[in-house]
Motif scaffolding. Structure first.
Motif, short mmCIF file in Angstrom:
data_model
loop_
_atom_site.label_atom_id
_atom_site.label_comp_id
_atom_site.label_asym_id
_atom_site.label_seq_id
_atom_site.Cartn_x
_atom_site.Cartn_y
_atom_site.Cartn_z
N PRO A 1 -9.08 -3.07 -27.02
CA PRO A 1 -9.72 -3.11 -28.71
C PRO A 1 -10.33 -1.83 -29.01
CG PRO A 1 -10.97 -3.66 -26.82
CD PRO A 1 -9.84 -3.31 -26.20
N LEU B 1 -12.99 -16.24 -27.44
CA LEU B 1 -12.45 -15.14 -26.67
C LEU B 1 -11.67 -15.63 -25.77
CD1 LEU B 1 -12.17 -12.34 -25.95
CD2 LEU B 1 -14.34 -12.40 -24.51
N SER C 1 -7.65 -14.73 -24.64
CA SER C 1 -7.50 -13.75 -23.58
C SER C 1 -6.66 -14.48 -22.39
CB SER C 1 -8.65 -13.55 -22.92
OG SER C 1 -9.69 -14.62 -22.53
N GLU D 1 -19.41 -7.70 -27.07
CA GLU D 1 -19.01 -7.11 -28.37
C GLU D 1 -18.32 -8.31 -29.04
OE1 GLU D 1 -16.85 -3.21 -28.43
OE2 GLU D 1 -15.21 -4.52 -28.52
N HIS D 2 -17.41 -8.98 -28.54
CA HIS D 2 -16.85 -10.24 -29.33
C HIS D 2 -18.00 -11.01 -29.60
CE1 HIS D 2 -14.45 -13.91 -29.72
NE2 HIS D 2 -13.70 -13.12 -30.14
N ARG E 1 -19.63 -10.29 -32.98
CA ARG E 1 -18.62 -10.24 -34.30
C ARG E 1 -18.71 -11.92 -34.59
NH1 ARG E 1 -19.04 -7.31 -37.45
NH2 ARG E 1 -20.96 -6.64 -36.20
N ALA F 1 -13.85 -12.85 -36.64
CA ALA F 1 -13.64 -12.19 -35.31
C ALA F 1 -12.40 -11.73 -35.53
CB ALA F 1 -14.00 -13.38 -34.18
N ASP F 2 -11.32 -12.28 -35.85
CA ASP F 2 -10.16 -11.85 -35.63
C ASP F 2 -9.77 -10.53 -36.52
OD1 ASP F 2 -9.16 -14.01 -34.37
OD2 ASP F 2 -8.17 -15.01 -35.76
N TYR G 1 -11.35 -7.68 -34.30
CA TYR G 1 -11.07 -7.70 -32.92
C TYR G 1 -9.43 -7.67 -32.68
CZ TYR G 1 -13.27 -7.45 -28.46
OH TYR G 1 -13.76 -6.97 -27.08
#
Length: 632
Positions: A189, A439, A443, A468-469, A472, A488-489, A492
């Motif tokens: 990131p 997330l 992931s 952090e995610h 956002r 978020a996208d 990130y």
């Protein structure tokens, strides 16, 4: 599109200058120059490699110096003619037809406020000789990279690629946090760099350095996209069409021919049809995958749609066969990316861009970004389904899990795609909060599995990334789920993965990739569309597809989504099989104790026996092994 490198009050000798420019020669083979300017406290150095796209004359070469301002610049301004006309009305005169000179004069007129006026992609450095002030800036979305090294006594170095900073004597120490992050995400990131002592200038920001020190400020915030006042105009389909058509027209600005990527999917087809309006001789490039590989992948064949669209619109289509020589491409891929990014689609971009460059093309349009801002990924659809799944009684969810665990992901040489998707869905559908589930949806491990695989070494970074995610995702707390995911996208996934590999892979072949969907005006329109008009349990990119009905046949608009994929599972069982086995038993990551040997071998066994689809995880471990070997 070019490569830049420079330093503030950091000594750079002649050998280092040559090495730094040579290190990024692929980003700009058309011209190479270096400028050193004397200043109190130490010299300012500006180096540039040029790929000529706008104003092909040598007068537009960089570093460009005019009336006390000097600039090096990587990118394109698509509204430079409009800004130039405004400046001319103020009495400004120009000696070139370049967007570079427009940036210089815009900065002279408006200072750092000029950046918010720009429509395009850029990473640049402007030095004011009278004020002895250096400004670095990066575009709104981080399309163009800019790495920064802070040296001793307030000195500073910067470049488009890390290799140029290494060439100037910068330290080369691997950042373990980057390895942990890439294990989870397959990319690093924006908040983390692969090597210690370096940082990425945040998107939409500028850095100012003078005798008083260094400060970073934002000139544009993604948050402005989701302010309630920006959502009062619930963007109509007609307005969305107009905005997209305008963006494509703007992205065709060039003094060389512009081509397109054409996968046959929705996004690339939109861009290709609209680009054809501005370039009757438009050419397009696509990847062709062998039928046997498609069967094991469970991928639809895109080439049929690309061929049909090209024939209908009189577009010359260049078909590139997906490589079977991935064992040779993998080291090149990791060297090109510089950071441990392992999306195998990078190979497709590298192959297309190399073929395009050999055919004489310098610029290609890409549909990158449409999925992120219009809600086009399967995970968006799956998250909507998960809202209902969470409401099921626990005994039903447990029963579904038992059945899914027992089913194979492939049989008789063909992928059992519904089973694979079901296992993937169950891995995140009921995972904690919506932010955490999202997330997990993109992931590659749950927290417990990755912690066990890395012997707990990744735990601290995993917690950091999750926070952090979550920040956002939850910033858009007052909005619907699709808007939260898209927001978020934008922070990130898009800059960390897709924009990063597209830039590195294209510039490796000295080509420029432009992304008309990753545009300020398009993003504003997209975030004025309510989530119910983007994604639901049955459909993705609802509004974009409705807009596309004016440009494309329903056969393409409403076809099943296909990723810009590669035959990864075939690779893992074929040309990469021995390397994967060696990595799992005696690889460097295993020997260094970073990953657990027994757990890695179990993953490989389950993959080969079709019990679980660990193909992406094993691919990433192999790519990471290659990167670590090169980085040391």
């Amino acid at each position: 599109m070019c490569g830049i490198v420079g330093a503030w009050r950091l000594p750079v000798n002649q050998s280092q200058r040559s090495s730094a420019l040579n290190a990024i020669a692929h980003r700009g083979p058309d011209a190479s120059e270096w400028l050193e300017l004397a200043a109190s406290g130490g010299a300012v150095n500006l180096g540039h490699r040029r790929l000529s796209i706008i104003d092909l004359s040598s007068a537009a070469n960089q570093p460009f110096r005019k009336d006390g301002l000097a600039i090096i610049y990587n990118g394109e301004l698509y509204n430079f003619r409009e800004i130039r006309a405004e400046l001319v009305s103020f009495g400004v005169s120009f000696r070139t037809n370049s967007d570079t000179e427009v940036i210089v004069e815009a900065f002279r007129k408006w200072g750092d406020d000029c950046f918010r006026r720009f429509r395009g992609m850029f990473a640049l450095a402007i030095y004011d000789e009278a004020k002895e002030t250096l400004i670095l800036a990066r575009d709104h979305f981080g399309i163009k990279p800019l790495y920064v090294y802070r040296g001793p006594n307030g000195s500073l170095a910067f470049a488009s690629e890390l290799r140029a900073l290494f060439a100037m004597g910068g330290p080369r120490n691997v950042n373990p946090d980057a390895i942990s992050a890439s294990m989870l995400l397959m990319f690093v990131p924006e908040s983390i760099c692969a090597f210690k002592d370096y940082e990425k200038l945040p998107a939409g920001s500028f850095l100012k350095v003078d005798a008083g020190g260094i400060e970073i400020r934002r000139f544009w915030n993604h948050e402005s996209l989701i302010l309630q006042e920006n959502r009062r105009d619930n963007c109509s389909i007609e307005r969305l069409r107009s905005v997209i058509e305008d963006s494509v027209a703007a992205h065709m600005t060039a003094d060389v021919p512009v081509s397109t990527f054409l996968s046959g999917g929705l996004d690339s087809s939109i861009l290709t049809v609209l680009a054809k309006r501005h370039n009757p001789q438009l050419e397009a490039y696509t990847i062709r995958v062998a039928e046997a590989d498609l069967a094991l992948e469970g991928m639809p064949q895109d080439i049929h749609y690309a061929r049909k669209l090209a024939k209908t619109h009189g577009i010359r289509l260049h078909e590139i066969e997906a490589t079977s020589d991935i064992a040779e491409w993998l080291p090149r891929m990791m060297n090109t990316l510089e950071e441990p990014i392992s999306d195998p689609a990078t190979v497709n971009v590298m192959m297309i861009c190399e073929a395009a460059r050999q055919a004489g093309a310098k610029v290609l349009l890409s549909g990158m970004g449409a999925d992120e801002i219009f809600g086009g990924y399967r995970r968006h659809q799956a998250m909507m389904l998960a809202q209902n799944y969470r409401r099921l009684p626990q005994f039903l969810k447990s029963g579904v899990g038992v059945v899914a665990d027992a089913l194979p992901v492939a049989a008789f040489g063909r992928a059992l795609t519904p089973v694979r998707w079901a296992k993937r869905f169950l891995s995140f559908a009921d995972s904690g909060s919506e932010a955490d589930a999202y997330l997990r949806s993109y992931s590659y491990y749950d927290t417990e599995t990755l912690s066990a695989l890395t012997n707990g070494q990744a735990d601290r970074v995993l917690d950091l990334l999750a926070r952090e995610h979550r920040e956002r995702f939850e910033y858009a707390v007052a909005h619907d789920l699709p808007t939260k995911m898209n927001f978020a996208d934008l922070h990130y996934f898009l800059p960390g993965l897709n924009l990063a590999y597209s830039d590195r892979a294209s510039m490796y072949a000295s080509t420029e990739v432009r992304t008309p969907f990753v545009d300020v005006e398009v993003a504003k329109a997209a975030f004025q569309i309510g989530g119910d008009r983007k994604t639901d349990m049955r459909r993705t990119k609802i509004a974009l597809k409705q807009a596309a009905e004016a440009w494309l046949p329903d056969e393409i608009v409403y076809r099943p989504k296909a990723s810009f994929g590669v035959p990864l599972r075939s690779w893992m069982r074929g040309p990469l099989a021995e390397r994967v086995k060696a990595m799992a038993s005696e690889g460097k990551l295993v020997d260094l104790g970073f990953i657990d040997r027994e757990r890695t071998q179990t993953m490989l066994t389950e993959f080969l026996e079709n019990k679980f689809d660990w193909s992406y995880q094993l691919w990433h471990l192999l790519a990471l092994e290659t990167w670590v070997d090169q980085a040391q």
